[in-house]
Design an enzyme around this catalytic site. Sequence first.
Site, PDB file in Angstrom:
ATOM      1  N   THR A  35     -17.230  10.652 -15.184  1.00 24.63           N
ATOM      2  CA  THR A  35     -17.333  11.489 -13.991  1.00 24.63           C
ATOM      3  C   THR A  35     -17.445  10.544 -12.796  1.00 24.63           C
ATOM      4  OG1 THR A  35     -19.746  11.464 -13.950  1.00 24.63           O
ATOM      5  CG2 THR A  35     -18.696  13.176 -15.311  1.00 24.63           C
ATOM      6  N   ALA A  81     -25.857  10.776 -21.582  1.00 23.55           N
ATOM      7  CA  ALA A  81     -24.851  11.516 -20.794  1.00 23.55           C
ATOM      8  C   ALA A  81     -25.479  12.732 -20.136  1.00 23.55           C
ATOM      9  CB  ALA A  81     -23.701  11.948 -21.697  1.00 23.55           C
ATOM     10  N   THR A  99     -22.808  20.278 -19.002  1.00 21.72           N
ATOM     11  CA  THR A  99     -23.030  19.007 -19.713  1.00 21.72           C
ATOM     12  C   THR A  99     -24.450  18.908 -20.267  1.00 21.72           C
ATOM     13  OG1 THR A  99     -21.327  17.690 -18.650  1.00 21.72           O
ATOM     14  CG2 THR A  99     -23.316  16.517 -19.315  1.00 21.72           C
ATOM     15  N   THR A 133     -36.196  13.164 -18.438  1.00 25.27           N
ATOM     16  CA  THR A 133     -36.801  12.815 -17.153  1.00 25.27           C
ATOM     17  C   THR A 133     -38.199  13.409 -16.999  1.00 25.27           C
ATOM     18  OG1 THR A 133     -36.583  13.320 -14.795  1.00 25.27           O
ATOM     19  CG2 THR A 133     -35.451  14.787 -16.270  1.00 25.27           C
ATOM     20  N   ASP A 134     -38.982  12.797 -16.104  1.00 28.87           N
ATOM     21  CA  ASP A 134     -40.302  13.367 -15.791  1.00 28.87           C
ATOM     22  C   ASP A 134     -40.181  14.632 -14.933  1.00 28.87           C
ATOM     23  OD1 ASP A 134     -39.480  12.177 -13.400  1.00 28.87           O
ATOM     24  OD2 ASP A 134     -41.318  11.028 -13.076  1.00 28.87           O
ATOM     25  N   GLU A 135     -38.975  14.874 -14.377  1.00 30.26           N
ATOM     26  CA  GLU A 135     -38.824  16.008 -13.454  1.00 30.26           C
ATOM     27  C   GLU A 135     -38.985  17.358 -14.156  1.00 30.26           C
ATOM     28  OE1 GLU A 135     -35.780  15.559 -10.481  1.00 30.26           O
ATOM     29  OE2 GLU A 135     -35.795  13.390 -10.694  1.00 30.26           O
ATOM     30  N   TYR A 159     -31.098  20.718 -11.670  1.00 34.48           N
ATOM     31  CA  TYR A 159     -31.044  19.522 -12.524  1.00 34.48           C
ATOM     32  C   TYR A 159     -32.191  19.513 -13.529  1.00 34.48           C
ATOM     33  CZ  TYR A 159     -32.093  14.698 -13.920  1.00 34.48           C
ATOM     34  OH  TYR A 159     -32.421  13.580 -14.657  1.00 34.48           O
ATOM     35  N   SER A 160     -33.434  19.630 -13.014  1.00 37.51           N
ATOM     36  CA  SER A 160     -34.573  19.499 -13.939  1.00 37.51           C
ATOM     37  C   SER A 160     -34.636  20.673 -14.915  1.00 37.51           C
ATOM     38  CB  SER A 160     -35.890  19.326 -13.180  1.00 37.51           C
ATOM     39  OG  SER A 160     -36.095  20.354 -12.253  1.00 37.51           O
ATOM     40  N   LYS A 163     -32.222  19.829 -17.689  1.00 34.47           N
ATOM     41  CA  LYS A 163     -32.776  18.800 -18.575  1.00 34.47           C
ATOM     42  C   LYS A 163     -33.899  19.402 -19.438  1.00 34.47           C
ATOM     43  CE  LYS A 163     -31.962  14.942 -18.863  1.00 34.47           C
ATOM     44  NZ  LYS A 163     -30.952  14.197 -19.671  1.00 34.47           N
ATOM     45  N   LYS A 198     -28.110   7.801  -4.748  1.00 34.87           N
ATOM     46  CA  LYS A 198     -29.556   7.922  -4.969  1.00 34.87           C
ATOM     47  C   LYS A 198     -30.266   7.063  -3.929  1.00 34.87           C
ATOM     48  CE  LYS A 198     -29.019  10.278  -8.904  1.00 34.87           C
ATOM     49  NZ  LYS A 198     -29.274   9.880 -10.272  1.00 34.87           N
ATOM     50  N   LEU A 199     -31.541   7.377  -3.695  1.00 33.82           N
ATOM     51  CA  LEU A 199     -32.236   6.816  -2.531  1.00 33.82           C
ATOM     52  C   LEU A 199     -32.103   5.295  -2.375  1.00 33.82           C
ATOM     53  CD1 LEU A 199     -34.127   7.336  -0.090  1.00 33.82           C
ATOM     54  CD2 LEU A 199     -36.020   6.783  -1.614  1.00 33.82           C
ATOM     55  N   GLY A 293     -36.666  23.046  -1.895  1.00 30.88           N
ATOM     56  CA  GLY A 293     -37.507  22.997  -3.107  1.00 30.88           C
ATOM     57  C   GLY A 293     -37.923  21.585  -3.490  1.00 30.88           C
TER      58      GLY A 293
END
Length: 352
Positions: A35, A81, A99, A133-135, A159-160, A163, A198-199, A293
């Site tokens: 991607t 992935a 995905t 992830t921790d999210e 996203y979170s 996941k 990303k940041l 959010g």
Amino acid sequence: MILVTGGAGFIGGNFVLDWLANPRAEGIINLDKLTYAGNLATLDSLKEDSSHIFVHGDIGDKELVSKLLNEYQPRAIINFAAESHVDRSIHGPAEFIQTNILGTFNLLECAREYWGKLDESTQKQFRFHHVSTDEVYGSLSLTDPAFTETNPYEPNSPYSASKAASDHLVRAWFHTYGFPVVTTNCSNNYGPYHFPEKLIPLVILNALAGKPLPIYGDGQQIRDWLYVGDHCSAIREVLVKGKLGETYNIGGCNEKPNIEVVKTICHILDELKPRLDAKSYAEQITFVKDRPGHDRRYAIDASKIERDLGWRPAETFDSGIRKTVQWYLDNPVWVEGVVSGSYRDWLQKQYQ
Ligand code: NAD
Ligand code: TYD
């Protein structure tokens, strides 16, 4: 062999390179859809390495995944992935569902079928390692204790949430089918080969290009930063010693507000590559509209993996961020390769 998915992305790519740097390591089949976030240039140094087999494809493709498993008979699968960018998930969540949830489901089903046909001793050795992830745990207040493995799941972004759903599937495949899984939930990573939306890589590259350094909201959101090489070493440890059906939190004990991270990068750049006008890069900091959010704080309690498996991060934030800035200064060709038309379209959409 081991099968790695998403091994042309940021963390998967670092994992593949670290793994194959050990001459005694098993070979890797690397399945990646390429991607916008996947980049074969990350794997350039492996072009002539016969222990790395790259396969361009989708974890959601049943026929392809089954064929790879039957052909290469891997003794483990490590699933990196994913669609991984919160801001993109806000603009368009469909790919995240496809995905992260359906893709993981397909991978689990293909792997379970393959595992079911192995002889008993090979079955016992097999591992499915799901990278998460921790999210999934949601957002903390300033005074809350850090996330442990028993925190309830309270995902707040598409996203979170996707996941979290994949983590639940992995858990259920262990409890229902006895399928040998392990899940790791890691905090924010940074380091080489990080896609510059990303940041941290965004700020490094915008600073050098003389562009604004966009800080969402008041910049006081806190993330717990871990150098990517430490995430890779934790995964290797879990693969060897992790207990089946368990989850392990991975984190760097480096909680920082975003504004502090950005100022630190500016100060390192001021030293390593001063601006022509001798002013600080911090002058480019610009506060922009907040993310909808936006989770306020993430923090990982990594005491379980430290206690049970003896893993600890090797880098501090100071050493890791300096290495990272230096890496971006030293690798303009890689950067040039990823800053394509679609990347520019994204910047336009997100920051106008
Ligand atoms: P990334 O976006 O940089 O890379 C993802 C890779 O997966 C890309 O190479 C992409 O081409 C590939 N991919 C996407 N969809 C695919 C599909 N359907 N089939 C095959 N390949 C596909 O992401 P990352 O930052 O390297 O994250 C890797 C994993 O680690 C993700 O599961 C993410 O949720 C998790 N994670 C990331 C962080 C972080 O800070 N980046 C922290 C904790 C956990
Ligand atoms: P990001 O790197 O997107 O990771 P995540 O959202 O998964 O934590 O963002 C890290 C933090 O930086 C997050 O609080 C959002 C913030 N951020 C900005 O302030 N400006 C930006 O341009 C970006 C991309 C992120």
